[in-house]
Design an enzyme around this catalytic site. Sequence first.
Site, mmCIF file in Angstrom:
data_model
loop_
_atom_site.group_PDB
_atom_site.id
_atom_site.type_symbol
_atom_site.label_atom_id
_atom_site.label_comp_id
_atom_site.label_asym_id
_atom_site.label_seq_id
_atom_site.Cartn_x
_atom_site.Cartn_y
_atom_site.Cartn_z
ATOM 1 N N CYS A 49 0.838 -1.211 0.000
ATOM 2 C CA CYS A 49 0.000 0.000 0.000
ATOM 3 C C CYS A 49 0.866 1.253 0.000
ATOM 4 C CB CYS A 49 -0.901 -0.009 1.233
ATOM 5 S SG CYS A 49 -1.739 1.560 1.512
ATOM 6 N N CYS A 52 0.271 3.294 3.534
ATOM 7 C CA CYS A 52 0.624 2.780 4.860
ATOM 8 C C CYS A 52 1.899 3.460 5.376
ATOM 9 C CB CYS A 52 0.815 1.266 4.814
ATOM 10 S SG CYS A 52 -0.711 0.313 4.965
ATOM 11 N N HIS A 111 -4.488 0.298 7.896
ATOM 12 C CA HIS A 111 -4.933 0.084 6.524
ATOM 13 C C HIS A 111 -6.371 -0.455 6.451
ATOM 14 C CE1 HIS A 111 -4.100 -0.894 2.245
ATOM 15 N NE2 HIS A 111 -4.820 -1.979 2.460
ATOM 16 N N ASN A 149 -13.372 9.580 -1.621
ATOM 17 C CA ASN A 149 -13.842 8.563 -2.562
ATOM 18 C C ASN A 149 -13.597 7.244 -1.894
ATOM 19 O OD1 ASN A 149 -14.781 9.654 -4.908
ATOM 20 N ND2 ASN A 149 -12.780 9.672 -5.898
ATOM 21 N N SER A 157 -8.693 4.159 -5.547
ATOM 22 C CA SER A 157 -7.562 3.335 -5.963
ATOM 23 C C SER A 157 -7.060 2.436 -4.838
ATOM 24 C CB SER A 157 -6.435 4.255 -6.441
ATOM 25 O OG SER A 157 -6.130 5.208 -5.441
ATOM 26 N N HIS A 160 -6.979 1.756 1.806
ATOM 27 C CA HIS A 160 -6.467 2.469 2.982
ATOM 28 C C HIS A 160 -7.342 3.704 3.231
ATOM 29 C CE1 HIS A 160 -2.928 3.180 5.713
ATOM 30 N NE2 HIS A 160 -3.678 4.255 5.887
ATOM 31 N N HIS A 162 -8.667 7.021 3.454
ATOM 32 C CA HIS A 162 -8.077 8.320 3.105
ATOM 33 C C HIS A 162 -9.085 9.176 2.359
ATOM 34 C CE1 HIS A 162 -7.698 6.175 -0.723
ATOM 35 N NE2 HIS A 162 -7.590 7.353 -1.308
ATOM 36 N N GLN A 164 -9.263 13.383 0.348
ATOM 37 C CA GLN A 164 -8.451 14.362 -0.361
ATOM 38 C C GLN A 164 -8.953 15.764 -0.041
ATOM 39 O OE1 GLN A 164 -7.509 13.626 -4.493
ATOM 40 N NE2 GLN A 164 -8.382 11.575 -4.413
HETATM 41 P P1 H2U Z 1 -8.433 8.106 -4.559
HETATM 42 O O1 H2U Z 1 -8.819 8.620 -3.220
HETATM 43 O O2 H2U Z 1 -9.423 8.466 -5.624
HETATM 44 O O3 H2U Z 1 -8.121 6.661 -4.540
HETATM 45 O O4 H2U Z 1 -7.082 8.819 -4.925
HETATM 46 C C1 H2U Z 1 -5.901 8.634 -4.185
HETATM 47 C C2 H2U Z 1 -4.965 9.758 -4.521
HETATM 48 O O5 H2U Z 1 -3.654 9.456 -4.078
HETATM 49 C C3 H2U Z 1 -4.898 9.999 -6.004
HETATM 50 O O6 H2U Z 1 -5.319 11.330 -6.249
HETATM 51 C C4 H2U Z 1 -2.725 9.960 -4.986
HETATM 52 C C5 H2U Z 1 -3.405 9.828 -6.325
HETATM 53 O O7 H2U Z 1 -2.966 10.819 -7.210
HETATM 54 N N1 H2U Z 1 -1.484 9.226 -4.874
HETATM 55 C C6 H2U Z 1 -0.334 9.905 -4.519
HETATM 56 O O8 H2U Z 1 -0.346 11.111 -4.337
HETATM 57 N N2 H2U Z 1 0.840 9.195 -4.349
HETATM 58 C C7 H2U Z 1 0.945 7.851 -4.571
HETATM 59 O O9 H2U Z 1 1.994 7.280 -4.378
HETATM 60 C C8 H2U Z 1 -0.211 7.096 -5.076
HETATM 61 C C9 H2U Z 1 -1.516 7.815 -5.130
HETATM 62 ZN ZN ZN Z 2 -2.299 1.013 3.696
#
Ligand code: H2U
Ligand code: ZN
Length: 341
Positions: A49, A52, A111, A149, A157, A160, A162, A164
């Site tokens: 992940c 994490c 996670h 999301n 994606s 975990h 999270h 934004q």
């Molecule tokens: P989601 O919440 O839609 O899954 O998006 C996760 C965000 O995390 C996504 O905008 C960012 C992606 O650009 N990300 C990073 O900034 N660094 C990473 O190593 C992977 C994902």
């Molecule tokens: Zn994680």
Amino acid sequence: MTLDPARPHRRYNPLTGGWVQVSPQRMGRPWQGEVSAPDPLPPAYDPACYLCPGNARVGGEANPPYEGVYVFANDFAALADAPGGAASDDPLLRAEASGGVCRVICFSPDHGRSLPRLAPPQIRAVIDTWADQTAELGARFAHVQVFENKGAMMGCSNPHPHGQVWATAHVPQEPAQEDAMQRAWLAEHGRPLLLEVAEREAEGERVVAINDDWLAVVPFWAAWPFETLLLPRFPVARMPDLAPGQRDSLAAILKALATRYDNLFRTSFPYSMGWHGAPFVEGPSDHWQLHAHFYPPLLRSASVRKFMVGYEMLAEPQRDLTPERAAQMLRSADALVHYAD
Ligand code: H2U
Ligand code: ZN
């Protein structure tokens, strides 16, 4: 109101000015949420992940061994802090530069623990982070969009926990629309729209969770089957304005709402959620009420989703399940004990 809720009708959304087609006669058969085996939850730590603690992100940078909430600049930001892009006032090919900041907010180092399975003080820490980010970015930008999301079905994606935050120099379309509608409502009715909604709905059949400060309802005009609106029961325009006690009661209702969501189909309930507050612009904001929207895609089980296609894309949103029935189903799901605990 002379509306017969069993017959097809349209409902008006005073926050957006949109309409939704409600077709409850299509729900003739008894509604039985398919009882599926509970979905397995992810482990507490996943070496693969990128969120994490201690793990490397895609850009190569490693996360610190964080223990609470952790915020970092999105490695694939959709907005640039220094806006580029040529503006154009050609009436057919109009464009403008847009600048901003994108950050990722990890809710917890664990996670496998999403919001409903965090302890109230941990949820409170997420709320404080949302508020602090909003205050900090609001000093530089007109709009700060906090959102989450959740679930692969929503294009998320990573499991975990999270969310934004995106901050922009302009006020984007949805909050701009709500700004105009709330402003017009106050001018016409003399009271903030969403304060009136909170008062009217507090005792009613669309309540999903309630405490002294907050109310979660399936709005009268909900488009998604289990859409909810989380409203303060006191005047407040923006998240940083919440007092400590109001943040604690917010943590409590978020936990109750998210637990009901997960227990409904015994799955980590997917959704997009986010906060709307008054934009950081000149002028009064007394027409505004801070609120959160939850837009979950599920309809009937952990795997059967509502598609917003066809009529929805070409005419207007349509639903079969009434908002009242959706609220009743959510209320009958346990708010205290998560299916995984
Ligand atoms: P989601 O919440 O839609 O899954 O998006 C996760 C965000 O995390 C996504 O905008 C960012 C992606 O650009 N990300 C990073 O900034 N660094 C990473 O190593 C992977 C994902
Ligand atoms: Zn994680």
